[in-house]
Design a protein around this motif. Sequence first.
Motif, PDB file in Angstrom:
ATOM      1  N   ALA A   1     102.721  22.904  82.405  1.00  0.00           N
ATOM      2  CA  ALA A   1     103.922  23.266  83.179  1.00  0.00           C
ATOM      3  C   ALA A   1     104.542  24.521  82.585  1.00  0.00           C
ATOM      4  CB  ALA A   1     104.937  22.121  83.179  1.00  0.00           C
ATOM      5  N   TRP A   2     104.840  25.466  83.449  1.00  0.00           N
ATOM      6  CA  TRP A   2     105.504  26.719  83.048  1.00  0.00           C
ATOM      7  C   TRP A   2     106.795  26.887  83.844  1.00  0.00           C
ATOM      8  CZ3 TRP A   2     101.432  31.287  82.888  1.00  0.00           C
ATOM      9  CH2 TRP A   2     100.582  31.095  81.786  1.00  0.00           C
ATOM     10  N   SER A   3     107.762  27.498  83.218  1.00  0.00           N
ATOM     11  CA  SER A   3     108.935  27.925  83.978  1.00  0.00           C
ATOM     12  C   SER A   3     108.586  29.207  84.737  1.00  0.00           C
ATOM     13  CB  SER A   3     110.135  28.158  83.058  1.00  0.00           C
ATOM     14  OG  SER A   3     109.925  29.296  82.244  1.00  0.00           O
TER      15      SER A   3
ATOM     16  N   PHE B   1     104.115  36.984  81.959  1.00  0.00           N
ATOM     17  CA  PHE B   1     102.670  37.214  81.864  1.00  0.00           C
ATOM     18  C   PHE B   1     102.144  37.998  83.059  1.00  0.00           C
ATOM     19  CE2 PHE B   1     102.649  33.744  78.719  1.00  0.00           C
ATOM     20  CZ  PHE B   1     101.845  34.306  77.760  1.00  0.00           C
ATOM     21  N   GLY B   2     102.987  38.287  84.048  1.00  0.00           N
ATOM     22  CA  GLY B   2     102.533  39.004  85.234  1.00  0.00           C
ATOM     23  C   GLY B   2     101.560  38.204  86.062  1.00  0.00           C
ATOM     24  N   ARG B   3     101.750  36.897  86.108  1.00  0.00           N
ATOM     25  CA  ARG B   3     100.832  36.001  86.813  1.00  0.00           C
ATOM     26  C   ARG B   3     101.542  35.411  88.038  1.00  0.00           C
ATOM     27  NH1 ARG B   3      96.125  33.296  85.627  1.00  0.00           N
ATOM     28  NH2 ARG B   3      95.853  31.208  86.526  1.00  0.00           N
ATOM     29  N   LYS B   4     100.867  35.378  89.176  1.00  0.00           N
ATOM     30  CA  LYS B   4     101.439  34.796  90.373  1.00  0.00           C
ATOM     31  C   LYS B   4     101.571  33.291  90.228  1.00  0.00           C
ATOM     32  CE  LYS B   4      99.604  38.298  93.551  1.00  0.00           C
ATOM     33  NZ  LYS B   4      98.767  38.519  94.750  1.00  0.00           N
ATOM     34  N   THR B   5     102.677  32.760  90.743  1.00  0.00           N
ATOM     35  CA  THR B   5     102.894  31.309  90.659  1.00  0.00           C
ATOM     36  C   THR B   5     101.853  30.543  91.475  1.00  0.00           C
ATOM     37  OG1 THR B   5     104.473  31.490  92.487  1.00  0.00           O
ATOM     38  CG2 THR B   5     105.361  31.562  90.261  1.00  0.00           C
ATOM     39  N   SER B   6     101.326  31.180  92.529  1.00  0.00           N
ATOM     40  CA  SER B   6     100.311  30.488  93.338  1.00  0.00           C
ATOM     41  C   SER B   6      99.024  30.250  92.551  1.00  0.00           C
ATOM     42  CB  SER B   6     100.001  31.319  94.597  1.00  0.00           C
ATOM     43  OG  SER B   6      99.546  32.614  94.251  1.00  0.00           O
ATOM     44  N   HIS B   7      98.789  31.030  91.497  1.00  0.00           N
ATOM     45  CA  HIS B   7      97.597  30.830  90.660  1.00  0.00           C
ATOM     46  C   HIS B   7      97.790  29.708  89.651  1.00  0.00           C
ATOM     47  CE1 HIS B   7      96.306  35.274  91.491  1.00  0.00           C
ATOM     48  NE2 HIS B   7      96.195  34.493  92.544  1.00  0.00           N
ATOM     49  N   GLY B   8      99.019  29.275  89.457  1.00  0.00           N
ATOM     50  CA  GLY B   8      99.288  28.178  88.543  1.00  0.00           C
ATOM     51  C   GLY B   8      99.241  28.585  87.081  1.00  0.00           C
ATOM     52  N   PRO B   9      99.745  27.736  86.178  1.00  0.00           N
ATOM     53  CA  PRO B   9      99.703  28.030  84.741  1.00  0.00           C
ATOM     54  C   PRO B   9      98.288  27.855  84.185  1.00  0.00           C
ATOM     55  CG  PRO B   9     100.618  25.848  85.094  1.00  0.00           C
ATOM     56  CD  PRO B   9     100.403  26.428  86.464  1.00  0.00           C
ATOM     57  N   VAL B  10      98.052  28.386  82.999  1.00  0.00           N
ATOM     58  CA  VAL B  10      96.738  28.247  82.343  1.00  0.00           C
ATOM     59  C   VAL B  10      96.856  27.253  81.195  1.00  0.00           C
ATOM     60  CG1 VAL B  10      96.120  30.610  82.952  1.00  0.00           C
ATOM     61  CG2 VAL B  10      97.155  30.151  80.731  1.00  0.00           C
ATOM     62  N   ARG B  11      95.727  26.683  80.841  1.00  0.00           N
ATOM     63  CA  ARG B  11      95.696  25.763  79.702  1.00  0.00           C
ATOM     64  C   ARG B  11      95.932  26.536  78.406  1.00  0.00           C
ATOM     65  NH1 ARG B  11      90.430  21.923  81.068  1.00  0.00           N
ATOM     66  NH2 ARG B  11      91.228  21.119  83.079  1.00  0.00           N
ATOM     67  N   LEU B  12      96.293  25.794  77.381  1.00  0.00           N
ATOM     68  CA  LEU B  12      96.604  26.432  76.107  1.00  0.00           C
ATOM     69  C   LEU B  12      95.393  27.154  75.543  1.00  0.00           C
ATOM     70  CD1 LEU B  12      98.750  26.911  73.971  1.00  0.00           C
ATOM     71  CD2 LEU B  12      98.074  24.755  72.871  1.00  0.00           C
ATOM     72  N   THR B  13      94.214  26.580  75.703  1.00  0.00           N
ATOM     73  CA  THR B  13      93.012  27.218  75.172  1.00  0.00           C
ATOM     74  C   THR B  13      92.640  28.472  75.960  1.00  0.00           C
ATOM     75  OG1 THR B  13      91.690  25.712  76.535  1.00  0.00           O
ATOM     76  CG2 THR B  13      92.089  25.072  74.237  1.00  0.00           C
ATOM     77  N   GLU B  14      93.147  28.604  77.189  1.00  0.00           N
ATOM     78  CA  GLU B  14      92.858  29.780  78.007  1.00  0.00           C
ATOM     79  C   GLU B  14      93.917  30.869  77.835  1.00  0.00           C
ATOM     80  OE1 GLU B  14      92.794  28.152  81.893  1.00  0.00           O
ATOM     81  OE2 GLU B  14      90.904  27.061  81.619  1.00  0.00           O
TER      82      GLU B  14
END
Length: 784
Positions: A428-430, A437-450
Motif C-alpha cells: 500500500a502506498w499513499s 516516484f513518478g509512477r501512475k496510480t493505475s500501475h499500482g505500488p511495487v513490492r519492496l524487493t522491486e
Amino acid sequence: MERLRDLAATSALLERAVGAVMAAGGRSPEAARETLTQRAKEARRTLLEECWITLGGLVPPPPASQSSRSPGVEARPQGTAASGADVAGKADSPDGVAGALGRLGRALVRVGGTQELAECLLEHLAPDTGADTVVLYARRPSGGLELVGHAGLTGTLADQWGQVPPLSGFPAFDALRDREPRWLEGTGSHDTGSGSGDGEVHPAPVGPVSWRRRSQAWLPVPGANTDDVCVGVLRPYPGAFTPRDREHLRGAALLCSGPLRLFGPRQEANGAGETAEASLRSVFDALPVAALLLTPLRSPAGRVEDYRIDTATPQAGDIIGRARDELAGRRLLECCPAMGREPVWRGCLNTLSTGEPYEGDPFAHQEVVAGVAELSTYAVRVTRLDGRLIVTWLRHDASDLQEQRLADLQRLGGLGWANWNVVTQETAWSSQVFRLFGRKTSHGPVRLTELPGLALPEDAPALARAVEALLDEGRPLDLPVRVRAAGAVRHLRVVAEAVEDLSGTPVEVHGVVQDLTARRRVELALVESERAILSQHDVLRAERTLAARLQHALLPLPKRSTQLAGLHVEVAYLPAQAGVNVGGDWFSAIELPGNEALFVVGDVAGHGIDAVATMAQLRFTAKGMVITGSSLTGALARLNRLLLHSRDSHGTATMVLARYDPEGRRLVWAQAGHLPPLLLRDGEARFLERPRGVLLGASATPVFDEAECLLRPGDRVLMFTDGLVERPEEPIDKGLERLAHVVARHGDATDSPLEPVLAAMLEEERRDDVCVLDIRVPHDDATG
C-alpha cells in the motif's frame, strides 16, 4: 381565401360563445345570440370581443342604472376579479382603445397556440403602447412558472427564464397572487399597484438584468379556467403607463381569456417535464446536505455570465446566509459572490462543459450550532445534471479533518508513506509516494524487493543491498536514492523499518519516502558558489601579487627621508585594504639640472594591473618631459594627448607637478584635476589656490595654468592623493578641513612627522590608495 378563412373562424367562435350561453342559462340559440348582442351593445364592445370574454368564463356586469340583474344574465364566477374595463365599460375609455381592442379581437380568431398569441399581442400592442416584448407565463402545479409564449425575447433569455421557481420575487407571482396588475416604472425600485395608482417602494424585482431599467406591466388573465396565466408587456424605456395604456393592456389581457381556454396553456405543462421538476424539488427538500440547483445564464455570445438558482435545500440557506425562500430565482453571484472566485468558478465551467465532477479544496466556515459559534470545514462539489449544475457543500467530520491534515502534511513536507506485508505480499502506498516516484496510480505500488528497479542504475545496487539487509536481518533502511520522475532527476530519501514476529522474522515493513530535491539543489548550488569564490579568490590573490611586484619595481619607495635641492622630503605610500590592494597612485621626487627639484603626485582611476601600467606610463613620461626642458603646463597637455590615444581611451588621471628653485625658494606648480597642496607656515595650515586645469583624459582641448609660491625657512608643504581625505558618505571639503587641522596640530613633529598625520586621518579601513609627499624647508636655510 383569407377573408373566407377569417369568416369561417369567426362563425365558429360565435357558435362556441352561443353554445356557452345556452349551456349556462338554458336558452335557445336565438335567445343566446340575442343575449351576446345585448351584452356587447351595453359594454360598447364588438361581438367578437364579447364572444372571447364569454368563452373565457367572464360576463359583463349589469349596467350601473339597473338595481338588479337582468333576467337571463349570468353572475360573474366567484373569486374572479373584475377588471376596470368591465366596471366602467368602454364609455369612459380614451379614444382609440375601443378600435384597437376590436382589431385585436378579430385577429385572435387566427391564433392557434400560446406562442402565436404572444406574437399577435405584440403586433397589436406595439403601435399604441410602445411595447417591444410580450411574455406569457403559466403557473404549474409545483408552484413555479413556465414561459408558454413570448415575442420580442431573445432565445438566450427564453432558455434562461423558461422555468421560474416559486417564491422568487418574480413580478408575475405578485400579479397572480393579488389578482391585480403590477406596473413597474423601470427604475428598479418602484412598483405601482393597479388598485390605488399610488407608488409603493418594493425591492428590485427578480428577472433578467436587461429588464431592470424598463417599464413593465404584468397582468393576470381573468377567467374561471385561466387564473394561472399572466401576461407580461415590456417597453424599451422607463416611465409610467398612462391611463390610456393601462386601459388598453387590461382589455387585451381580458380578451386573452377566451383563446387560452380554447387551446389550454397547460397542455405541455402537465407532461413529464413538469413532473420531473416537481420530483427534483422534492428530492432537494429531502437532501440532508446544503445543495443548489443552478441553470447557467449565458451572454448572447454563449459565455456563462452567472447562474440562476432554481431550487435549494434547507441547509443551503445557512451556508449562504440567506433564507431558503429568498434563494430560488435569484442569481448565484448576487447571493454568494465567493462562488465567482477561482478556482471554483473554473471548476463549474469545466463540469458544465465536460461533465466531470469538480471538488474544491476544504475551506473554513463560521456557523452557529445550538447558539454557539463554531468553525466548521467544508468542501464544494459540483456535478452536472441535464445542462444544469448541482452544487453541494460537504461538511468534513473529525475523521475527514484528520485525513485532510495527513494529506496536507505529506504535501507540505514532501513526504509519503508506504507499507509492505512480507507474508501476504500486499503493498500500500499513499498518493504522495506515487507522485514522488513518478509512477501512475493505475500501475499500482511495487513490492519492496522491486523498489531498487525504480532508482537510477547508479543507485540501484546500494538500495538493493539495503532492502536485503532489512528483510534478512531486520536492519533499518535509511538511504538517499535518485529516481527519474516527470523528465527530471529527483533526489529521495527512503526510510523503512521492519515489524518482526515473536521469532524475530520480519513480517511487515513500514516506510517513509521524503523528497530532498529542493534541498539537494541548494546544497549543489552552495558547493558551486564556494568553488567559484575560491577560484575568484585565487585569481585576485595572484593578480594582487603580480600587481604589487610590478608596482614595487616601477615605484620603489625610499626607506628614509631624503635631501633634495636643500629640502627634506619624506614619502608615504599605503595601498587600499580591499580588492586587489594595488592602485594607480604614484609620486616622483627627483633632482633636475641646475640644482632644481621636481615633485609629482598623481592618481590613475581604477585598480589592478591596468592602473599600474597607466601609472608607469604617465610617471616616466612626465619625468622625461620636464627633465628635457618642457614647462609644467606643456607636460600636462602632452600627457593628456597621450592618455586620450592610449589603449584605454576612456582612462583618466589626476596630477600635480611642482618645480622648486632653491635660488629664490620659488615653488612653481600646475595641476590637472588634483587636490591642491597644503602649506603649513607659522603653525597655520592653508591650501594653495589652484590654477586652472582639468583631469587628464577628460577633454581634447584642456587649458592648464601655473601658480607660484615663495617658501620660507620652516615651511612645510604636503602633496597627497584623495585617499588621504576621502571617507564614504562625507563631502571631500570636510576631509580637507580635517587634514588642515591635523597638520596644524602635529606640525612640529621632528621624528617621522608623517606618522601622526596618517594615524589621525586613516582611522577606518582604507578603501583607496594613499600617497603623500611631505616637503619641509629647513629652519637654518640661508638661501637668498
